[in-house]
Motif scaffolding. Structure first.
Motif, PDB file in Angstrom:
ATOM      1  N   SER A  26       8.057  13.670  -0.695  1.00 42.98           N
ATOM      2  CA  SER A  26       7.535  12.389  -0.216  1.00 42.98           C
ATOM      3  C   SER A  26       6.332  12.652   0.681  1.00 42.98           C
ATOM      4  CB  SER A  26       8.612  11.607   0.540  1.00 42.98           C
ATOM      5  OG  SER A  26       9.043  12.331   1.686  1.00 42.98           O
ATOM      6  N   TRP A  27       5.512  11.597   0.883  1.00 47.33           N
ATOM      7  CA  TRP A  27       4.281  11.705   1.643  1.00 47.33           C
ATOM      8  C   TRP A  27       4.183  10.515   2.594  1.00 47.33           C
ATOM      9  CZ3 TRP A  27       1.432  15.992   0.024  1.00 47.33           C
ATOM     10  CH2 TRP A  27       1.745  16.501  -1.236  1.00 47.33           C
ATOM     11  N   GLN A  28       3.677  10.781   3.778  1.00 44.23           N
ATOM     12  CA  GLN A  28       3.399   9.711   4.734  1.00 44.23           C
ATOM     13  C   GLN A  28       1.953   9.277   4.511  1.00 44.23           C
ATOM     14  OE1 GLN A  28       6.100   9.078   6.656  1.00 44.23           O
ATOM     15  NE2 GLN A  28       5.273   7.247   7.622  1.00 44.23           N
ATOM     16  N   VAL A  29       1.753   8.073   3.961  1.00 44.07           N
ATOM     17  CA  VAL A  29       0.432   7.617   3.533  1.00 44.07           C
ATOM     18  C   VAL A  29      -0.022   6.463   4.418  1.00 44.07           C
ATOM     19  CG1 VAL A  29      -0.878   6.582   1.638  1.00 44.07           C
ATOM     20  CG2 VAL A  29       0.854   8.321   1.160  1.00 44.07           C
ATOM     21  N   PRO A  30      -1.242   6.507   4.949  1.00 46.77           N
ATOM     22  CA  PRO A  30      -1.753   5.357   5.710  1.00 46.77           C
ATOM     23  C   PRO A  30      -1.760   4.084   4.864  1.00 46.77           C
ATOM     24  CG  PRO A  30      -3.168   7.284   6.004  1.00 46.77           C
ATOM     25  CD  PRO A  30      -2.208   7.620   4.912  1.00 46.77           C
ATOM     26  N   VAL A  31      -1.358   2.985   5.464  1.00 39.20           N
ATOM     27  CA  VAL A  31      -1.304   1.713   4.745  1.00 39.20           C
ATOM     28  C   VAL A  31      -2.684   1.330   4.212  1.00 39.20           C
ATOM     29  CG1 VAL A  31      -0.932  -0.776   5.029  1.00 39.20           C
ATOM     30  CG2 VAL A  31       0.734   0.855   5.921  1.00 39.20           C
ATOM     31  N   ARG A  32      -3.738   1.662   4.934  1.00 38.51           N
ATOM     32  CA  ARG A  32      -5.088   1.303   4.487  1.00 38.51           C
ATOM     33  C   ARG A  32      -5.471   2.028   3.195  1.00 38.51           C
ATOM     34  NH1 ARG A  32      -8.554   5.398   6.142  1.00 38.51           N
ATOM     35  NH2 ARG A  32      -7.661   6.857   7.685  1.00 38.51           N
ATOM     36  N   HIS A  33      -4.719   3.088   2.824  1.00 41.31           N
ATOM     37  CA  HIS A  33      -4.991   3.797   1.579  1.00 41.31           C
ATOM     38  C   HIS A  33      -4.332   3.118   0.382  1.00 41.31           C
ATOM     39  CE1 HIS A  33      -6.126   8.038   3.299  1.00 41.31           C
ATOM     40  NE2 HIS A  33      -6.880   7.062   3.765  1.00 41.31           N
ATOM     41  N   ILE A  34      -3.375   2.240   0.607  1.00 40.92           N
ATOM     42  CA  ILE A  34      -2.621   1.625  -0.489  1.00 40.92           C
ATOM     43  C   ILE A  34      -3.391   0.431  -1.054  1.00 40.92           C
ATOM     44  CG2 ILE A  34      -0.480   0.461  -1.141  1.00 40.92           C
ATOM     45  CD1 ILE A  34       0.942   2.072   1.043  1.00 40.92           C
ATOM     46  N   ILE A  35      -3.609   0.467  -2.371  1.00 42.86           N
ATOM     47  CA  ILE A  35      -4.301  -0.620  -3.060  1.00 42.86           C
ATOM     48  C   ILE A  35      -3.296  -1.504  -3.795  1.00 42.86           C
ATOM     49  CG2 ILE A  35      -6.055  -1.216  -4.772  1.00 42.86           C
ATOM     50  CD1 ILE A  35      -7.174   0.168  -2.304  1.00 42.86           C
ATOM     51  N   ALA A  36      -2.328  -0.901  -4.465  1.00 40.95           N
ATOM     52  CA  ALA A  36      -1.353  -1.667  -5.236  1.00 40.95           C
ATOM     53  C   ALA A  36      -0.118  -0.809  -5.483  1.00 40.95           C
ATOM     54  CB  ALA A  36      -1.955  -2.128  -6.558  1.00 40.95           C
ATOM     55  N   TYR A  37       0.954  -1.493  -5.895  1.00 42.03           N
ATOM     56  CA  TYR A  37       2.212  -0.823  -6.195  1.00 42.03           C
ATOM     57  C   TYR A  37       2.962  -1.649  -7.223  1.00 42.03           C
ATOM     58  CZ  TYR A  37       7.184   0.335  -5.686  1.00 42.03           C
ATOM     59  OH  TYR A  37       8.501   0.663  -5.925  1.00 42.03           O
ATOM     60  N   ARG A  38       3.709  -0.970  -8.083  1.00 38.80           N
ATOM     61  CA  ARG A  38       4.637  -1.662  -8.968  1.00 38.80           C
ATOM     62  C   ARG A  38       5.779  -0.729  -9.319  1.00 38.80           C
ATOM     63  NH1 ARG A  38       1.703  -1.675 -14.934  1.00 38.80           N
ATOM     64  NH2 ARG A  38       2.445   0.382 -15.568  1.00 38.80           N
ATOM     65  N   THR A  39       6.959  -1.295  -9.558  1.00 37.53           N
ATOM     66  CA  THR A  39       8.084  -0.494 -10.017  1.00 37.53           C
ATOM     67  C   THR A  39       7.961  -0.280 -11.515  1.00 37.53           C
ATOM     68  OG1 THR A  39       9.434  -2.446 -10.414  1.00 37.53           O
ATOM     69  CG2 THR A  39       9.575  -1.457  -8.223  1.00 37.53           C
ATOM     70  N   GLU A  40       8.817   0.574 -12.045  1.00 35.38           N
ATOM     71  CA  GLU A  40       8.740   0.875 -13.472  1.00 35.38           C
ATOM     72  C   GLU A  40       8.921  -0.385 -14.311  1.00 35.38           C
ATOM     73  OE1 GLU A  40      10.880   3.777 -16.798  1.00 35.38           O
ATOM     74  OE2 GLU A  40      11.407   3.919 -14.672  1.00 35.38           O
ATOM     75  N   GLY A  41       9.746  -1.300 -13.868  1.00 33.46           N
ATOM     76  CA  GLY A  41       9.957  -2.533 -14.610  1.00 33.46           C
ATOM     77  C   GLY A  41       9.186  -3.704 -14.051  1.00 33.46           C
ATOM     78  N   GLY A  42       8.213  -3.425 -13.185  1.00 37.39           N
ATOM     79  CA  GLY A  42       7.484  -4.484 -12.504  1.00 37.39           C
ATOM     80  C   GLY A  42       6.401  -5.096 -13.351  1.00 37.39           C
ATOM     81  N   VAL A  43       5.535  -5.859 -12.685  1.00 42.50           N
ATOM     82  CA  VAL A  43       4.461  -6.575 -13.359  1.00 42.50           C
ATOM     83  C   VAL A  43       3.511  -5.586 -14.035  1.00 42.50           C
ATOM     84  CG1 VAL A  43       2.497  -8.106 -13.031  1.00 42.50           C
ATOM     85  CG2 VAL A  43       4.615  -8.496 -11.754  1.00 42.50           C
ATOM     86  N   LYS A  44       3.172  -5.837 -15.296  1.00 40.28           N
ATOM     87  CA  LYS A  44       2.266  -4.962 -16.051  1.00 40.28           C
ATOM     88  C   LYS A  44       0.991  -5.697 -16.410  1.00 40.28           C
ATOM     89  CE  LYS A  44       6.076  -2.257 -18.035  1.00 40.28           C
ATOM     90  NZ  LYS A  44       7.065  -2.861 -17.169  1.00 40.28           N
TER      91      LYS A  44
END
Length: 644
Positions: free
Chosen positions: A626-644
């Protein structure tokens, strides 16, 4: 009850055909399918379509030169959506227009083979018109096979091509301007004709190749007075019960100078022979406008040419095509085609190599370049080079002898069934900055890589691809088997590489130009050029089944590894959300009311919430790390069954 959904490999994930040669390799299905699209895979399945009804228009294709091709229900070629060629090579037999009743399309996934056959049965004749769309070289081959089922011994065959605009000149394939209308005077040097339009108008020129130099049958060529219709007429002798064929090639180009026409044609027909005509021996015997000798039996290239990655890239830059002949490439306008003596031996450093194992040799070009030897198995050697007992036979004579590798540009060998047959147990290919390419069976230890979030060692079997890019910024791109696509840097330390054949080699990771998985080809750098602002911007070939899009076009295949909740604030309100509830999220435009990064979050129950993330960092990862990532680096996220 909501359940924490950890992103991980599925035990029963389907193994796609492109990767079937890799043991125990089970990628995410979406990733494997995407890589199938971007990697020019060589195991594509052939698709055959039998049309019960002839459509008004068949599928439209675009060749590598950028021109569109399409066929209509009359069997005529058109320029598709562009207003240029409304009717090309329209067929008439004894004054009757060709009216096909059946059609069959053969097409494989990477469009290396794209054939369309149209057939008509009528009183007195049976006609088959076969198109091959050569998208790689940018041309269309047409074979019209006519069987005489009547009593006449001669048939009048006309091929009419109409243009949207009047041409400026009719030009022979030798570059000479032709005269005449009702009957165009064809020079003995010309094997075809070009409808040449004004360069200032920016319109496409069309080249038609219609005869061999010593052909017994030559068409009468006529042109309309308005310079918009070209007609080729053959008086075709066909005894009753027998078949005869006519072969034509049609090319569309933007010709600047007239001497360019001959060079364009030579990629298809040169020294009385076609290169890759895809004409069977049985059909070649029936062709009336070219001798059977114009169609070499080994015209079809092997199916594994995509594995010759380094050579294919070199040929793409020089815009030269391999063929069924050996080619000594001196310059774009000077190429000698013939047969290299099989006794030729190449010495690379101290190793003597038979010419049969070599696909091409890049010499110094008179500029002191380091010579390279491209082997038929996809590897490349670099070093001191000598060529002994060399002779190039052109026709019946040996025309070139004693080749100096320091002075030549390129010696390109003909196709061979061994092209693309990689060494046994090859896992990956490693290319160094020097241009040398190894077929690698293993790496010890794992490859050390450094990203902005820390150091990571990646076993070779987990690495789809690693390559150095200079555009849009200098960086290494890594594509991992789990779907991650990250910007990284090679760390210090020597790699012990086991190469095919058991030869070990020690490599500095920083000398690596790229690595790619056996069976795949490296991704084009253009995939990483635009700035990805949300998941929908990511090219289809790189989209993982689930994970994060981070700044700098980084894709991380994983999920939230936070032990607690995530807090979204909106004004004076705050909402704690469990990571297990999040299906997808995407970054929004900055808010004037808050300095916090703004996100839209979709929850498992279907609700959408918006707000600022108050945490400075979030932990993301998988079961292994796992990695501790700054929130400002996050653009988007989805789960495997999430929105495509």
């Amino acid at each position: 009850m909501l359940i924490l959904r950890v992103f991980k490999h599925r035990k029963n994930a389907r193994v796609y055909p492109v990767l079937s040669s890799i043991p125990e390799f089970k990628p995410f299905p979406l990733l494997a399918a995407s890589l199938l699209l971007i990697s020019s895979a060589v195991f594509a399945e052939t698709r055959v379509v039998d049309y019960k009804e002839i459509p008004a228009k068949f599928e439209q294709y675009q060749d590598r030169k950028g021109f569109l091709w399409q066929t209509n229900n009359e069997g005529s070629l058109t320029s598709g959506e562009t207003q240029y060629l409304p009717s090309g090579m329209k067929l008439f037999v004894d004054g009757k227009a060709f009216a096909p009743g059946t059609a069959k399309l053969t097409n494989d996934a990477d469009q290396a083979l794209l054939d369309l056959t149209l057939s008509e049965k009528s009183e007195g004749t049976t006609i088959d018109r076969q198109y091959w769309f050569d998208l790689k070289r940018g041309g269309v081959r047409v074979i019209d096979t006519i069987k005489n089922t009547g009593k006449s011994n001669n048939l009048k065959v006309e091929l009419k091509t109409a243009f949207q605009f009047p041409w400026q000149n009719l030009v022979g394939t030798s570059g000479s301007i032709l005269s005449g209308t009702s009957e165009v005077e064809i020079s003995p040097r010309d094997i075809g004709v070009t409808a040449k339009f004004s360069v200032a108008d920016g319109r496409q020129d069309t080249i038609v190749v219609f005869r061999g130099e010593n052909s017994a049958l030559t068409p009468n060529v006529s042109a309309s007075s308005n310079s918009r219709e070209l007609v080729m007429t053959y008086n075709l002798p066909i005894p009753p019960g027998e078949s005869r064929s006519l072969v034509h090639w049609i090319l569309r180009r933007n010709i600047g100078k007239l001497d360019e026409i001959e060079r364009e044609v030579s990629a298809f027909y040169d020294r009385k022979q076609f290169s890759q005509p895809r004409v069977s021996e049985a059909v070649a015997k029936t062709v009336a406008n070219f001798p059977a000798s114009a169609f070499p039996a080994d015209s079809g290239p092997p199916r594994d040419l995509n594995r010759l990655v380094a050579l294919n890239e070199l040929l793409s830059k020089t815009e030269i095509e391999r063929s069924n002949q050996d080619i000594l490439w001196i310059s774009p306008t000077n190429q000698l085609r013939g047969s290299v003596s099989p006794k030729t031996v190449v010495t690379l450093d101290t190793a003597a190599i038979p010419i049969a194992k070599i696909a091409a040799i890049e010499g110094g070009g008179g500029k002191g370049k380091q010579p390279r030897v491209f082997f038929r198995d996809g590897t490349v050697g670099v070093g001191a080079l000598e060529i002994n007992d060399f002779a190039l036979k052109i026709g019946d004579k040996w025309a070139v002898e004693n080749l100096d590798t320091a002075e030549i540009n390129l010696l390109l060998m003909r196709f061979d069934p061994s092209d693309g047959v990689v060494p046994e147990k090859t896992v990956s290919f490693v290319e160094l900055r020097s241009g040398q390419v190894f077929a690698v069976t293993g790496v010890k230890p794992a490859i050390p890589l450094v990203s902005v979030w820390g150091r990571r060692t990646v076993p070779l079997e987990d690495l789809y691809e690693l390559q150095y890019l200079s555009i849009p910024r200098p960086e290494y791109r890594m594509i991992h088997r789990d779907g991650s696509s990250l910007s990284v840097l090679p760390a210090r330390g020597d790699l012990e590489i086991s190469t095919a054949g058991g030869s070990p080699a020690t490599v500095d990771p920083r000398s690596i130009q790229r690595i790619w998985r056996n069976g795949l080809t490296p991704s084009p750098s253009e995939l990483f050029e635009p700035r990805w602002l949300e998941m929908t911007d990511v090219p289809k070939g790189l989209m993982p089944a689930g994970g994060f899009l981070l700044q700098g076009n980084n894709l991380y295949a994983g999920s939230f590894a936070e032990s607690g909740s995530i807090t979204l604030t909106d004004g004076n309100s705050a909402l704690d959300v469990a990571p297990s509830q999040i299906v997808s999220m995407r970054k929004l435009e900055p808010s004037l009311r808050s300095s916090l990064p703004q996100f839209e979050v979709e929850l498992a129950d279907g609700n959408l919430i918006k707000g600022g993330l108050s945490q400075a960092t979030l932990r993301i990862g998988s079961e292994k790390e796992s990695w501790q990532v700054p929130v400002r680096h996050i653009i988007a996220y989805r789960t495997e069954g999430g929105v495509k």
